[in-house]
Write a protein that holds these residues in place. Structure first.
Motif, PDB file in Angstrom:
ATOM      1  N   UNK A  91      -6.310  11.743 -12.130  1.00 16.62           N
ATOM      2  CA  UNK A  91      -6.339  10.796 -11.014  1.00 16.62           C
ATOM      3  C   UNK A  91      -4.920  10.312 -10.692  1.00 16.62           C
ATOM      4  N   UNK A 115      -9.933   9.429  -5.700  1.00 13.45           N
ATOM      5  CA  UNK A 115      -9.743   8.081  -5.140  1.00 13.45           C
ATOM      6  C   UNK A 115      -8.335   7.841  -4.577  1.00 13.45           C
ATOM      7  N   UNK A 140       0.796  -1.225   0.000  1.00 10.49           N
ATOM      8  CA  UNK A 140       0.000   0.000   0.000  1.00 10.49           C
ATOM      9  C   UNK A 140       0.837   1.286   0.000  1.00 10.49           C
ATOM     10  N   UNK A 157       2.386   1.737  -3.439  1.00 11.84           N
ATOM     11  CA  UNK A 157       1.421   2.041  -4.498  1.00 11.84           C
ATOM     12  C   UNK A 157       0.991   3.502  -4.464  1.00 11.84           C
ATOM     13  N   UNK A 158       1.027   4.090  -3.268  1.00 10.55           N
ATOM     14  CA  UNK A 158       0.598   5.489  -3.175  1.00 10.55           C
ATOM     15  C   UNK A 158       1.618   6.435  -3.788  1.00 10.55           C
ATOM     16  N   UNK A 205      -8.306   9.282  -1.164  1.00 13.70           N
ATOM     17  CA  UNK A 205      -9.074   8.464  -0.214  1.00 13.70           C
ATOM     18  C   UNK A 205      -8.272   7.227   0.172  1.00 13.70           C
ATOM     19  N   UNK A 206      -7.644   6.620  -0.806  1.00 16.44           N
ATOM     20  CA  UNK A 206      -6.862   5.409  -0.531  1.00 16.44           C
ATOM     21  C   UNK A 206      -5.693   5.711   0.391  1.00 16.44           C
TER      22      UNK A 206
END
Lengths: 284, 330
Positions: free
Chosen positions: B166, B112, B83, B86-87, B115-116
């Protein structure tokens, strides 16, 4: 050839909804029809002790114990609708959760959950229902538990297949690749997609639940007398089928009409919702 | 902008292989690295392993062997471990009609990544998030976009702009683009490419750009890795690889690009050293030899039986490598 005007609702949806609304009104107004349990020994039975036929006082006559058949029918419909709604929500919620987890997270969870689903699909419903009924106290809760326990596997399989199809879609993988947790991806991207499929499936599931509740009660494995249900009313009425066939026909027609109404709603949704088009007419 | 020597690569592939169930080899001993702020192109035809590289870089799959690194640390295992990594990675996928959730609204789609990352919890400072989203959409050429609209209102180019917004809103360190223009009209392609280039330059983003178009890669990236059937057959400075390819497959790829101008068309005629451009895919070479041997006009029996070593060559533009027994001489 002129097609159906855009936005006009299909007749199946309207007809099904109208019938369901009528039954819902009957169920809500059940207390107005009188007591379903109290026998009327003076006017509810003939001098020879037989049930009376339809009259102004008893529009559907009385049953073998002199109880108002209309009141019992209204309460029986109330049971059927309660079971249909509660077991429908519970079985679809469980099935959707199983399908989502198995389809998205894969691995050992998928193996365990989908083998359980296969077992659920392979079970002969009536026999399994009787076995569960044998170990639970009688009542509405028992019927809801039995139907939920037997009916979750079909939506689980449907949702699982849908999730397997969706999980390779770009927007689902994008959600994962953005660092969202697995549950967040399921909630944001998969749940909204499978919700429409489950909404389309729910009338078919409810129709099956109504018919199965009647079957269980008919076999004394659902709602047991003296509490009324459409199934046990048919069972009780059999004893008088030669001279008061209405005691079987009225609850039988009610089961048929309720089932048909749910199926019509499902069919009506089928013509409007692409997700519903993938479902067969009878659901299972 | 390129990183000073010695700076750890943002993304590194070290002898990475990927074998799918059934034994299909998607990647075979692939090595390349993307320096911070650098621009690397992966080029090759369908089935060459480009998208597999993207999926590995995004953590959507794990390599069968080899080492995958992010800022010199190995890729973590599991969703939870991946995680934070990936950010820091933004991406634009090939199909703009598939990469945006059709049931989500524009504002939700672009926000999104926030938010993630827990930076835009619903209900907390929604105005601030909406402002960020609107600003990002304006930066990609969609000023005044209705944040409540669904992506279906937009054309392919518009959707790809939304995907770029995005990708950029989380201020990633690297932007991965998997053939972002291949499903767009020619008129829109250059706009999207310019947008990506501009974003990479302005924000100092490392850019991993995947395409089957060698000319396009040559215009966008500084370095290029040419892939064929899961292997990198040639890698080096993009302009050099494009103008003076060493590997016959690179030449074939170059010659396969249709030239728009008659003069360019004359110049683009396959040379003596060129290969059968546009021939059948997966030309039947065994994996023990050169993967291109089945289609290569320069192939000898040795090419079919022996894997060519990686030849390293230094040029004024930078180092170049290629795997070929019979390279095209300049």
């Amino acid at each position: 050839m002129a097609g159906r005007p855009a936005g006009r609702r299909p007749w199946q949806l309207l007809a099904g909804t109208a019938v369901l609304a009528a039954f819902a009104a009957l169920a809500v107004a059940a207390p107005l029809a009188g007591s379903p349990l109290r026998p009327d020994l003076t006017r509810g039975l003939t001098p020879t002790g037989l049930p009376v036929g339809p009259s102004a006082r008893y529009p559907l006559g009385t049953d073998l114990l002199g109880r108002d058949e209309l009141a019992r029918l209204a309460y029986g419909v109330r049971v059927s609708l309660t079971v249909a709604i509660a077991s429908n929500i519970a079985s679809i919620a469980i099935g959707a959760a199983v399908g989502l987890v198995a389809g998205f997270f894969r691995g050992p969870a998928e193996q365990v959950l989908m083998r359980l689903t296969d077992v659920g699909l392979a079970l002969p419903y009536t026999l399994a229902g009787l076995v569960i009924a044998a170990i639970m106290p009688a009542g509405l809760t028992r019927v809801i538990v039995i139907i939920t326990a037997l009916f979750w596997s079909y939506p689980a399989r449907l949702v699982y297949g849908e999730v397997l199809r969706l999980r390779r879609r770009g927007f689902v993988e994008a959600g994962e690749a953005m660092g969202a947790s697995g549950l967040a991806v399921v909630r944001r991207h998969l749940l909204p997609q499978v919700t429409s499929l489950m909404l389309a499936y729910s009338p078919l599931n409810a129709a099956s639940a109504v018919a199965f509740e009647a079957t269980l009660s008919y076999l004394n494995a659902g709602i047991n007398p003296p509490a009324p249900s459409l199934g046990n009313m048919i069972s009780d009425g059999q004893a008088a089928i030669t001279y008061r066939p209405l005691l079987v026909i009225a609850p039988g027609l009610a089961v048929m009409a309720l089932t048909l109404a749910f199926l019509l709603v499902g069919e009506g949704m089928k013509t409007r919702d692409p997700d519903a088009r993938r479902l067969s007419w009878l659901g299972r | 902008m390129t990183a000073p020597p010695g700076t750890p690569a943002v993304i590194g592939f070290e002898h990475v292989s990927k074998v799918y169930r059934g034994g299909r080899v998607a990647l075979d001993d692939v090595t390349f690295s993307l320096p911070p702020g650098g621009r690397l192109g992966l080029v090759g035809e369908s089935g060459s392993g480009k998208t597999t590289c993207v999926r590995l870089a995004l953590g959507l799959e794990r390599p069968s062997s080899g080492r995958l690194t992010f800022r010199s640390d190995p890729y973590p295992r599991g969703r939870r471990g991946l995680r934070p990594l990936r950010r820091q990675v933004g991406f634009v996928l090939q199909d703009p009609y598939d990469s945006l959730d059709p049931r989500m609204r524009l504002g939700e789609i672009v926000a999104e990544p926030l938010r993630s990352a827990g930076r835009a919890v619903p209900g907390r400072a929604p105005g601030e998030v909406a402002g960020l989203v609107a600003g990002q959409l304006a930066a990609v050429g969609l000023p005044g976009a209705d944040l409540r609209a669904h992506p279906s209102r937009y054309s392919g180019g518009g959707r790809q702009r939304i995907a770029i917004a995005r990708a950029l809103i989380g201020s990633p360190a690297v932007l991965i683009c998997d053939e972002p223009t291949s499903s767009l009209d020619v008129s829109v392609q250059s706009q999207i490419v310019n947008l990506l280039l501009e974003a990479s330059r302005e924000r100092g983003l490392a850019l991993l750009f995947v395409s089957h178009d060698l000319d396009l890669i040559g215009r966008i990236t500084e370095t290029v890795a040419v892939m064929y059937r899961g292997r990198v057959v040639e890698a080096g400075p993009a302009q050099l690889v494009r103008s003076a390819p060493r590997h016959p497959y690179t030449r074939a790829l170059h010659d396969a690009v249709p030239a728009s101008h008659p003069r360019e068309r004359r110049l683009a005629r396959p040379s003596a050293g060129g290969a059968a451009a546009g021939g059948a895919l997966a030309g039947g070479a065994s994996r023990s030899g050169c993967v291109f041997a089945g289609r290569c006009p320069r192939a000898t029996p040795r090419c079919h039986s022996e894997r060519p070593p990686t030849v390293r060559e230094q040029s004024p533009e930078g180092p170049r490598t290629y795997d070929c027994f019979h390279p095209i001489s300049s």
